[in-house]
Write a protein that holds these residues in place. Structure first.
Motif, PDB file in Angstrom:
ATOM      1  N   LYS A 155       0.840  -1.200   0.000  1.00  0.00           N
ATOM      2  CA  LYS A 155       0.000   0.000   0.000  1.00  0.00           C
ATOM      3  C   LYS A 155       0.877   1.252   0.000  1.00  0.00           C
ATOM      4  CE  LYS A 155      -0.578   0.320   5.036  1.00  0.00           C
ATOM      5  NZ  LYS A 155      -1.537   0.601   6.105  1.00  0.00           N
ATOM      6  N   ALA A 156       0.311   2.342  -0.517  1.00  0.00           N
ATOM      7  CA  ALA A 156       1.029   3.612  -0.587  1.00  0.00           C
ATOM      8  C   ALA A 156       0.000   4.725  -0.722  1.00  0.00           C
ATOM      9  CB  ALA A 156       2.001   3.627  -1.763  1.00  0.00           C
ATOM     10  N   PHE A 157       0.457   5.945  -0.538  1.00  0.00           N
ATOM     11  CA  PHE A 157      -0.442   7.086  -0.668  1.00  0.00           C
ATOM     12  C   PHE A 157       0.315   8.265  -1.278  1.00  0.00           C
ATOM     13  CE2 PHE A 157       1.500   7.214   3.514  1.00  0.00           C
ATOM     14  CZ  PHE A 157       1.960   8.522   3.618  1.00  0.00           C
ATOM     15  N   THR A 158      -0.447   9.148  -1.885  1.00  0.00           N
ATOM     16  CA  THR A 158       0.082  10.414  -2.387  1.00  0.00           C
ATOM     17  C   THR A 158      -0.728  11.522  -1.716  1.00  0.00           C
ATOM     18  OG1 THR A 158      -1.442  10.650  -4.261  1.00  0.00           O
ATOM     19  CG2 THR A 158       0.503   9.264  -4.591  1.00  0.00           C
ATOM     20  N   GLN A 159      -0.597  12.733  -2.188  1.00  0.00           N
ATOM     21  CA  GLN A 159      -1.384  13.825  -1.623  1.00  0.00           C
ATOM     22  C   GLN A 159      -2.858  13.701  -1.982  1.00  0.00           C
ATOM     23  OE1 GLN A 159       0.502  17.440  -2.985  1.00  0.00           O
ATOM     24  NE2 GLN A 159       2.024  17.407  -1.340  1.00  0.00           N
ATOM     25  N   ARG A 160      -3.175  12.921  -3.008  1.00  0.00           N
ATOM     26  CA  ARG A 160      -4.553  12.875  -3.481  1.00  0.00           C
ATOM     27  C   ARG A 160      -5.220  11.510  -3.388  1.00  0.00           C
ATOM     28  NH1 ARG A 160      -6.426  17.123  -6.718  1.00  0.00           N
ATOM     29  NH2 ARG A 160      -4.980  18.881  -6.802  1.00  0.00           N
ATOM     30  N   GLU A 213       4.350  10.434  -8.831  1.00  0.00           N
ATOM     31  CA  GLU A 213       3.727  10.805  -7.554  1.00  0.00           C
ATOM     32  C   GLU A 213       4.169   9.885  -6.412  1.00  0.00           C
ATOM     33  OE1 GLU A 213      -0.512  11.762  -7.475  1.00  0.00           O
ATOM     34  OE2 GLU A 213      -0.495  11.483  -9.654  1.00  0.00           O
ATOM     35  N   LEU A 214       4.646   8.707  -6.750  1.00  0.00           N
ATOM     36  CA  LEU A 214       5.000   7.727  -5.733  1.00  0.00           C
ATOM     37  C   LEU A 214       6.263   8.136  -4.989  1.00  0.00           C
ATOM     38  CD1 LEU A 214       4.491   4.968  -4.394  1.00  0.00           C
ATOM     39  CD2 LEU A 214       5.886   3.945  -6.206  1.00  0.00           C
ATOM     40  N   GLU A 215       6.165   8.186  -3.671  1.00  0.00           N
ATOM     41  CA  GLU A 215       7.318   8.438  -2.816  1.00  0.00           C
ATOM     42  C   GLU A 215       7.623   7.176  -2.024  1.00  0.00           C
ATOM     43  OE1 GLU A 215       6.681  11.887  -0.458  1.00  0.00           O
ATOM     44  OE2 GLU A 215       6.369  13.211  -2.184  1.00  0.00           O
ATOM     45  N   GLU A 216       8.886   6.799  -2.031  1.00  0.00           N
ATOM     46  CA  GLU A 216       9.294   5.519  -1.443  1.00  0.00           C
ATOM     47  C   GLU A 216       8.873   5.392   0.015  1.00  0.00           C
ATOM     48  OE1 GLU A 216      10.907   1.810  -2.326  1.00  0.00           O
ATOM     49  OE2 GLU A 216      10.764   3.547  -3.679  1.00  0.00           O
ATOM     50  N   HIS A 217       8.920   6.472   0.774  1.00  0.00           N
ATOM     51  CA  HIS A 217       8.625   6.393   2.206  1.00  0.00           C
ATOM     52  C   HIS A 217       7.150   6.062   2.478  1.00  0.00           C
ATOM     53  CE1 HIS A 217       6.277  10.137   2.642  1.00  0.00           C
ATOM     54  NE2 HIS A 217       7.075  10.615   1.697  1.00  0.00           N
ATOM     55  N   SER A 218       6.282   6.244   1.482  1.00  0.00           N
ATOM     56  CA  SER A 218       4.849   5.979   1.686  1.00  0.00           C
ATOM     57  C   SER A 218       4.489   4.514   1.466  1.00  0.00           C
ATOM     58  CB  SER A 218       4.006   6.850   0.754  1.00  0.00           C
ATOM     59  OG  SER A 218       4.047   6.364  -0.583  1.00  0.00           O
ATOM     60  N   ILE A 219       5.420   3.718   0.960  1.00  0.00           N
ATOM     61  CA  ILE A 219       5.130   2.320   0.629  1.00  0.00           C
ATOM     62  C   ILE A 219       5.254   1.452   1.880  1.00  0.00           C
ATOM     63  CG2 ILE A 219       5.785   0.349  -0.789  1.00  0.00           C
ATOM     64  CD1 ILE A 219       6.989   2.307  -2.789  1.00  0.00           C
TER      65      ILE A 219
END
Length: 346
Positions: free
Chosen positions: A57-62, A274-280
């Motif tokens: 799972k991951a997230f972005t600002q949106r 948009e994917l940032e590694e720290h959000s995974i």
């Protein structure tokens, strides 16, 4: 009373205190989800770990997105419950949905899905915990239909999906009931987001079998718009770029089955820059039930003597109790039966 006790066997929903949950979660993580020093693993073990069932799972600002490959867990459910091909597909999708929804919870919080249909399939139950446990069953494991018929005909129209969330610091579980859409699981989960959560979402779940009815792939994904998007115009349309990227890829069953791609490959293809590694975050998944002989005897003791005797008299000879969630069978010898009768309520 008898049916109520037995129907909830192993479904330990109450008394979720933070200390008890954290203790259980740590024990489970140590047993099932340890992260070993991969430099010390052989190539074969590294490959096994890479392909093990998991949620990514991951997230972005949106948006936030969760993907799952649970082929092994669904295979185990198929074997334990002796599921027909159509039931393997439906139960597999339900297990995927439960694990994806639970992945955004905390620790030992759980999500329970109950699909009740008006067709040949009466009910499908799937339960998942954020720490990776998932289990499922159906009251009609042998139902079958022609392979060229729509999947949703088995559950039928006019049914309901009940979603229960057992959360920390809540006196009672949260419940939501929505009508089944196409009864194919994916559209029903979409209905839940649309009418209950009122969040724009895209849901794609699938379970594929080979010509011998063995599970070759089970998994899927859910893309959700974050709450901040609710105030924006056409927020449902905002998901279209992500869905378009996904639809330009081969089917997930091909990506993970034939092409051996990882969930992370798909995640990067959908979110791109948009994917940032720290959000995974990766969460391992196992078909797992916390039932035990000790738990079931404690439940049987709570029965009235008359109800207990009625239950035991149904089985001539050796007595046994089966957990409906995982189909584990527990035998009761003569001494244990006598102890149950002595301790049960008058």
């Amino acid at each position: 009373m008898l049916s109520k006790v037995l129907s909830f066997f192993g479904n330990n929903q109450n008394g979720l205190t933070a200390s008890r949950v954290n203790h259980v979660d740590r024990d489970y993580q140590r047993t099932f989800c340890r992260v070993p020093d991969e430099t010390k693993l052989s190539p074969s073990l590294l490959e096994k770990r890479r392909t093990r069932d998991h949620v990514l799972k991951a997230f972005t600002q949106r948006v936030r997105i969760s993907l799952i490959n649970n082929t092994r867990a669904v295979t185990r459910a198929q074997e334990r419950h002796q599921l027909s091909p159509i039931m393997t597909k439906l139960v597999g999708r339900a297990m995927s949905a439960a694990s994806l929804l639970a992945s955004w919870q905390y620790g030992d919080e759980r999500v329970i899905l109950e699909f009740r249909g008006t067709g040949p399939v009466e009910m499908i139950y799937a339960e998942a915990i954020r720490n990776g446990e998932v289990r499922a069953y159906t009251t009609t494991p042998k139902v079958n239909q022609a392979s060229n018929m729509p999947l949703g005909l088995a559950l039928g129209g006019g049914g309901t999906l009940r979603i229960t969330k057992v959360l920390y610091n809540q006196a009672s579980p949260y419940h939501s009931v929505v009508p089944l859409a196409s009864a194919d699981i994916s559209s029903d989960i979409f209905n839940y987001y649309k009418y209950s959560e009122q969040i724009p979402a895209y849901v794609d779940l699938d379970t594929q079998l080979d010509y011998q009815d063995r599970v070759t792939f089970s998994g899927g994904l859910i893309i959700e718009a974050l709450p901040a998007l609710k105030d924006e115009k056409s927020n449902q349309n905002y998901l279209e770029p992500y869905v378009h990227r996904l639809q330009n890829l081969p089917p997930m069953s091909v990506l993970f089955g034939q092409d051996k791609h990882s969930l992370k490959t798909v995640l990067k293809a959908i979110l791109q820059e948009e994917l940032e590694e720290h959000s995974i975050q990766k969460l391992l998944v196992d078909f797992h039930c916390r039932c035990s002989k000790d738990k079931i005897t404690k439940l049987l003791i709570k029965l009235q003597k008359e109800d207990l005797r009625e239950f035991l008299d149904r089985q001539p000879g050796e007595k046994a109790v089966t957990c409906q969630f995982c189909n584990e069978r527990y035998m009761l010898d003569t001494r244990e039966v006598e102890e149950l009768e002595a301790l049960s309520k008058d």
